[in-house]
Each structure stands twice: as structure tokens, then as C-alpha cells.
Design an enzyme around this catalytic site. Structure first.
Site, PDB file in Angstrom:
ATOM      1  N   HIS A  18      12.990  -2.666   1.674  1.00 37.84           N
ATOM      2  CA  HIS A  18      12.401  -1.405   2.135  1.00 37.84           C
ATOM      3  C   HIS A  18      13.261  -0.257   1.647  1.00 37.84           C
ATOM      4  O   HIS A  18      14.497  -0.299   1.781  1.00 37.84           O
ATOM      5  CB  HIS A  18      12.280  -1.368   3.663  1.00 37.84           C
ATOM      6  CG  HIS A  18      11.363  -2.434   4.155  1.00 37.84           C
ATOM      7  ND1 HIS A  18      10.005  -2.351   3.998  1.00 37.84           N
ATOM      8  CD2 HIS A  18      11.615  -3.638   4.711  1.00 37.84           C
ATOM      9  CE1 HIS A  18       9.457  -3.450   4.457  1.00 37.84           C
ATOM     10  NE2 HIS A  18      10.403  -4.257   4.894  1.00 37.84           N
ATOM     11  N   LEU A  19      12.604   0.742   1.100  1.00 33.05           N
ATOM     12  CA  LEU A  19      13.323   1.912   0.583  1.00 33.05           C
ATOM     13  C   LEU A  19      14.035   2.657   1.706  1.00 33.05           C
ATOM     14  O   LEU A  19      15.189   3.049   1.575  1.00 33.05           O
ATOM     15  CB  LEU A  19      12.325   2.850  -0.099  1.00 33.05           C
ATOM     16  CG  LEU A  19      11.673   2.287  -1.360  1.00 33.05           C
ATOM     17  CD1 LEU A  19      10.328   2.962  -1.591  1.00 33.05           C
ATOM     18  CD2 LEU A  19      12.586   2.459  -2.547  1.00 33.05           C
ATOM     19  N   SER A  20      13.317   2.874   2.790  1.00 37.34           N
ATOM     20  CA  SER A  20      13.870   3.620   3.921  1.00 37.34           C
ATOM     21  C   SER A  20      14.528   2.653   4.902  1.00 37.34           C
ATOM     22  O   SER A  20      14.249   1.444   4.883  1.00 37.34           O
ATOM     23  CB  SER A  20      12.756   4.401   4.615  1.00 37.34           C
ATOM     24  OG  SER A  20      11.801   3.519   5.191  1.00 37.34           O
ATOM     25  N   ALA A  80       3.315  -0.935   4.609  1.00 42.44           N
ATOM     26  CA  ALA A  80       2.879  -1.021   6.002  1.00 42.44           C
ATOM     27  C   ALA A  80       2.412  -2.435   6.380  1.00 42.44           C
ATOM     28  O   ALA A  80       2.440  -2.800   7.562  1.00 42.44           O
ATOM     29  CB  ALA A  80       1.781  -0.003   6.263  1.00 42.44           C
ATOM     30  N   TYR A 108      11.436   8.638   0.621  1.00 38.88           N
ATOM     31  CA  TYR A 108      11.285   7.537  -0.345  1.00 38.88           C
ATOM     32  C   TYR A 108      11.930   7.795  -1.703  1.00 38.88           C
ATOM     33  O   TYR A 108      11.880   6.921  -2.565  1.00 38.88           O
ATOM     34  CB  TYR A 108       9.797   7.222  -0.530  1.00 38.88           C
ATOM     35  CG  TYR A 108       9.139   6.765   0.763  1.00 38.88           C
ATOM     36  CD1 TYR A 108       9.560   5.606   1.406  1.00 38.88           C
ATOM     37  CD2 TYR A 108       8.111   7.502   1.348  1.00 38.88           C
ATOM     38  CE1 TYR A 108       8.973   5.197   2.593  1.00 38.88           C
ATOM     39  CE2 TYR A 108       7.518   7.089   2.533  1.00 38.88           C
ATOM     40  CZ  TYR A 108       7.962   5.941   3.148  1.00 38.88           C
ATOM     41  OH  TYR A 108       7.383   5.526   4.315  1.00 38.88           O
ATOM     42  N   HIS A 123       4.428  -4.815   8.665  1.00 31.46           N
ATOM     43  CA  HIS A 123       4.399  -4.756  10.123  1.00 31.46           C
ATOM     44  C   HIS A 123       3.108  -5.309  10.719  1.00 31.46           C
ATOM     45  O   HIS A 123       2.926  -5.276  11.935  1.00 31.46           O
ATOM     46  CB  HIS A 123       4.594  -3.300  10.575  1.00 31.46           C
ATOM     47  CG  HIS A 123       5.640  -2.570   9.799  1.00 31.46           C
ATOM     48  ND1 HIS A 123       6.963  -2.958   9.796  1.00 31.46           N
ATOM     49  CD2 HIS A 123       5.567  -1.504   8.942  1.00 31.46           C
ATOM     50  CE1 HIS A 123       7.650  -2.142   9.004  1.00 31.46           C
ATOM     51  NE2 HIS A 123       6.823  -1.259   8.473  1.00 31.46           N
ATOM     52  N   ASN A 147       8.194  -5.511  -1.277  1.00 33.10           N
ATOM     53  CA  ASN A 147       8.104  -4.407  -0.322  1.00 33.10           C
ATOM     54  C   ASN A 147       6.622  -4.325   0.027  1.00 33.10           C
ATOM     55  O   ASN A 147       5.827  -3.757  -0.736  1.00 33.10           O
ATOM     56  CB  ASN A 147       8.596  -3.100  -0.928  1.00 33.10           C
ATOM     57  CG  ASN A 147       8.532  -1.963   0.085  1.00 33.10           C
ATOM     58  OD1 ASN A 147       7.961  -2.110   1.165  1.00 33.10           O
ATOM     59  ND2 ASN A 147       9.111  -0.828  -0.277  1.00 33.10           N
ATOM     60  N   ARG A 178       5.272  12.312  -3.319  1.00 32.63           N
ATOM     61  CA  ARG A 178       5.261  12.894  -1.969  1.00 32.63           C
ATOM     62  C   ARG A 178       6.411  12.301  -1.152  1.00 32.63           C
ATOM     63  O   ARG A 178       6.896  11.220  -1.474  1.00 32.63           O
ATOM     64  CB  ARG A 178       3.959  12.548  -1.253  1.00 32.63           C
ATOM     65  CG  ARG A 178       2.794  13.243  -1.916  1.00 32.63           C
ATOM     66  CD  ARG A 178       1.490  12.926  -1.258  1.00 32.63           C
ATOM     67  NE  ARG A 178       0.465  13.030  -2.294  1.00 32.63           N
ATOM     68  CZ  ARG A 178      -0.709  12.452  -2.266  1.00 32.63           C
ATOM     69  NH1 ARG A 178      -1.044  11.702  -1.245  1.00 32.63           N
ATOM     70  NH2 ARG A 178      -1.554  12.598  -3.251  1.00 32.63           N
ATOM     71  N   GLU A 190      13.013  -9.433   0.933  1.00 32.49           N
ATOM     72  CA  GLU A 190      12.225  -8.306   1.451  1.00 32.49           C
ATOM     73  C   GLU A 190      13.027  -7.020   1.250  1.00 32.49           C
ATOM     74  O   GLU A 190      14.225  -6.981   1.575  1.00 32.49           O
ATOM     75  CB  GLU A 190      11.953  -8.547   2.936  1.00 32.49           C
ATOM     76  CG  GLU A 190      11.182  -7.449   3.626  1.00 32.49           C
ATOM     77  CD  GLU A 190      10.975  -7.741   5.123  1.00 32.49           C
ATOM     78  OE1 GLU A 190      11.292  -8.863   5.597  1.00 32.49           O
ATOM     79  OE2 GLU A 190      10.522  -6.811   5.812  1.00 32.49           O
ATOM     80  N   PRO A 201       0.794  -1.217   0.000  1.00 28.61           N
ATOM     81  CA  PRO A 201       0.000   0.000   0.000  1.00 28.61           C
ATOM     82  C   PRO A 201       0.834   1.280   0.000  1.00 28.61           C
ATOM     83  O   PRO A 201       1.872   1.367   0.647  1.00 28.61           O
ATOM     84  CB  PRO A 201      -0.824  -0.104   1.291  1.00 28.61           C
ATOM     85  CG  PRO A 201      -0.147  -1.136   2.111  1.00 28.61           C
ATOM     86  CD  PRO A 201       0.525  -2.069   1.156  1.00 28.61           C
ATOM     87  N   ASN A 202       0.314   2.238  -0.748  1.00 26.68           N
ATOM     88  CA  ASN A 202       0.834   3.606  -0.851  1.00 26.68           C
ATOM     89  C   ASN A 202       2.108   3.717  -1.681  1.00 26.68           C
ATOM     90  O   ASN A 202       2.555   4.831  -1.977  1.00 26.68           O
ATOM     91  CB  ASN A 202       1.054   4.244   0.544  1.00 26.68           C
ATOM     92  CG  ASN A 202      -0.253   4.423   1.279  1.00 26.68           C
ATOM     93  OD1 ASN A 202      -1.192   4.986   0.735  1.00 26.68           O
ATOM     94  ND2 ASN A 202      -0.345   3.914   2.492  1.00 26.68           N
ATOM     95  N   ARG A 227      13.547   4.673  12.071  1.00 28.27           N
ATOM     96  CA  ARG A 227      12.225   5.297  12.126  1.00 28.27           C
ATOM     97  C   ARG A 227      11.463   4.810  13.368  1.00 28.27           C
ATOM     98  O   ARG A 227      12.054   4.303  14.311  1.00 28.27           O
ATOM     99  CB  ARG A 227      11.502   5.005  10.808  1.00 28.27           C
ATOM    100  CG  ARG A 227      12.292   5.530   9.587  1.00 28.27           C
ATOM    101  CD  ARG A 227      11.573   5.298   8.293  1.00 28.27           C
ATOM    102  NE  ARG A 227      10.333   6.065   8.232  1.00 28.27           N
ATOM    103  CZ  ARG A 227       9.383   5.854   7.318  1.00 28.27           C
ATOM    104  NH1 ARG A 227       9.547   4.913   6.394  1.00 28.27           N
ATOM    105  NH2 ARG A 227       8.282   6.587   7.326  1.00 28.27           N
TER     106      ARG A 227
HETATM  107  O1  CA2 Z   1      10.657   1.974   3.545  1.00 34.14           O
HETATM  108  C1  CA2 Z   1       9.816   1.292   2.957  1.00 34.14           C
HETATM  109  O2  CA2 Z   1       9.965   0.868   1.817  1.00 34.14           O
HETATM  110  C2  CA2 Z   1       8.471   1.009   3.648  1.00 34.14           C
HETATM  111  O3  CA2 Z   1       8.088  -0.320   3.301  1.00 34.14           O
HETATM  112  C3  CA2 Z   1       7.489   2.010   3.098  1.00 34.14           C
HETATM  113  C4  CA2 Z   1       6.114   1.928   3.757  1.00 34.14           C
HETATM  114  C5  CA2 Z   1       6.239   1.967   5.267  1.00 34.14           C
HETATM  115  O4  CA2 Z   1       4.966   1.762   5.866  1.00 34.14           O
HETATM  116  C6  CA2 Z   1       7.199   0.914   5.782  1.00 34.14           C
HETATM  117  O5  CA2 Z   1       7.316   1.051   7.185  1.00 34.14           O
HETATM  118  C7  CA2 Z   1       8.571   1.086   5.155  1.00 34.14           C
HETATM  119  C8  CA2 Z   1       5.233   3.103   3.327  1.00 34.14           C
HETATM  120  C9  CA2 Z   1       5.102   3.274   1.848  1.00 34.14           C
HETATM  121  C10 CA2 Z   1       4.464   4.598   1.603  1.00 34.14           C
HETATM  122  O6  CA2 Z   1       4.999   5.118   0.407  1.00 34.14           O
HETATM  123  C11 CA2 Z   1       4.803   6.422   0.142  1.00 34.14           C
HETATM  124  C12 CA2 Z   1       5.474   6.918  -0.945  1.00 34.14           C
HETATM  125  C13 CA2 Z   1       5.349   8.239  -1.265  1.00 34.14           C
HETATM  126  C14 CA2 Z   1       4.536   9.071  -0.511  1.00 34.14           C
HETATM  127  C15 CA2 Z   1       3.872   8.567   0.575  1.00 34.14           C
HETATM  128  C16 CA2 Z   1       3.998   7.229   0.896  1.00 34.14           C
END
Ligand code: CA2
Length: 144
Positions: free
Chosen positions: A102-104, A79, A24, A82, A76, A19, A100, A11-12, A109
Site C-alpha cells: 500500500h502506498l499510504s 479498496a 499517493y 478491505h 496493491n 490527483r 501486499e 481500482p483507481n 487513515r
Molecule cells: O494506500 C494504498 O495504496 C491503498 O491501497 C490505495 C487505495 C485505498 O482504497 C486503500 O485503502 C489504500 C485507493 C487507491 C486510489 O488511488 C488514487 C490515486 C490517485 C487519485 C485518487 C485515487
């Protein structure tokens, strides 16, 4: 047979590049998927991607992979990483290697991002390398 890598985005992640670039990055999801498809092709493989904001749709896509001779999955789960026992169970049932991504760097965090339901069934986990993490996962998967 040409190895098929499946990349799953949760998701997202469809919002990438629009954004929160400080977290990200600036690349869109389409940029990332196109890069992975091109790289896979150069390395003699095929890479397809799927994004959904819905847990059940991700579970359905993982189950469908059982009929597709998928070599590895790069995921990836956003959310759902978790929270989702359902995605973990679907991946475990499929039984193909999981990487697996994750970008961040989730460990820099909030503490709720420090636990992943997927890591224990993954071959490896890449965090904090931005979009390059997907490329690293793809290169690793094809080295196996
Ligand atoms: O760091 C990652 O790749 C995450 O999987 C990204 C998830 C976050 O819930 C995980 O804890 C770590 C969130 C993805 C949301 O992506 C967005 C991208 C642009 C703008 C807003 C959200």
C-alpha cells in the site's frame, strides 16, 4: 528460467499522479510499472503489471497466472483490499508467494482501511513507503 513477477493494481490506481498527490505521490502508474520492469530486468527477472477497476478482472488475471509459472505476486488491491474475499480466494488457490503493498500508511487513515482480507495469506505487507514499497517488494521477492 527467468523468474516472472506479476504486479497487480486494483481500482483507481490508474489515477496515480493525477490527483491526491499528498496521499499517493506524484508518480503515475506507468512510471511505477516502467521502473519495476527495468529493475527486474537488471536483476535478471521479468516483471509484468496489470491494473483493473473490476474485481472479476483481477480474479481472472490471478487465475490466468496458474498457467504462467509466476514466481511471486506483488499486489496493491486498492479498496478491494478491505472488501474482497474473491481476490483472497483466488490468490490462496494460486499458491505462489504474495506481497501486499500500500502506498499510504493505511493505519494512519480511516479505520475501515485497517483490515485487509489479503494480509493473512501474504508473505509480507508493506505500507506507507509510497512507490518505493513496490521496489522493496520486488527486491524481496527476488531474494527468495
Ligand atoms: O494506500 C494504498 O495504496 C491503498 O491501497 C490505495 C487505495 C485505498 O482504497 C486503500 O485503502 C489504500 C485507493 C487507491 C486510489 O488511488 C488514487 C490515486 C490517485 C487519485 C485518487 C485515487
Amino acid at each position: 528460467m527467468t523468474p516472472h513477477l506479476l504486479v497487480l493494481h486494483g481500482p483507481n490506481l490508474n489515477l496515480l499522479g493525477t490527483r491526491e498527490p499528498h496521499i499517493y505521490g506524484h508518480q503515475t502508474l506507468a512510471d511505477i510499472d516502467q521502473h519495476l520492469a527495468k529493475l527486474a530486468s537488471e536483476l535478471g527477472a521479468r516483471c509484468t503489471s496489470f491494473q483493473s477497476n473490476h474485481e472479476g478482472a483481477l480474479v481472472d488475471r490471478i487465475q490466468a497466472a496458474a498457467h504462467e509459472q509466476v514466481h511471486s505476486i506483488i499486489i496493491n488491491a486498492g479498496a478491494y483490499t478491505h472488501t474482497s474475499v474473491a481476490i483472497r480466494d483466488a490468490l490462496a488457490a494460486l499458491g505462489v508467494p504474495i506481497i501486499e503493498v500500500h502506498l499510504s500508511n493505511v493505519y494512519q487513515r480511516e479505520t475501515f482501511r485497517h483490515h485487509s482480507y489479503l494480509s493473512a495469506i501474504a508473505k509480507g505487507v508493506i505500507v506507507g513507503l509510497g512507490a518505493y514499497g513496490y521496489e522493496a517488494a520486488l527486491r524481496y521477492a527476488l531474494s527468495q
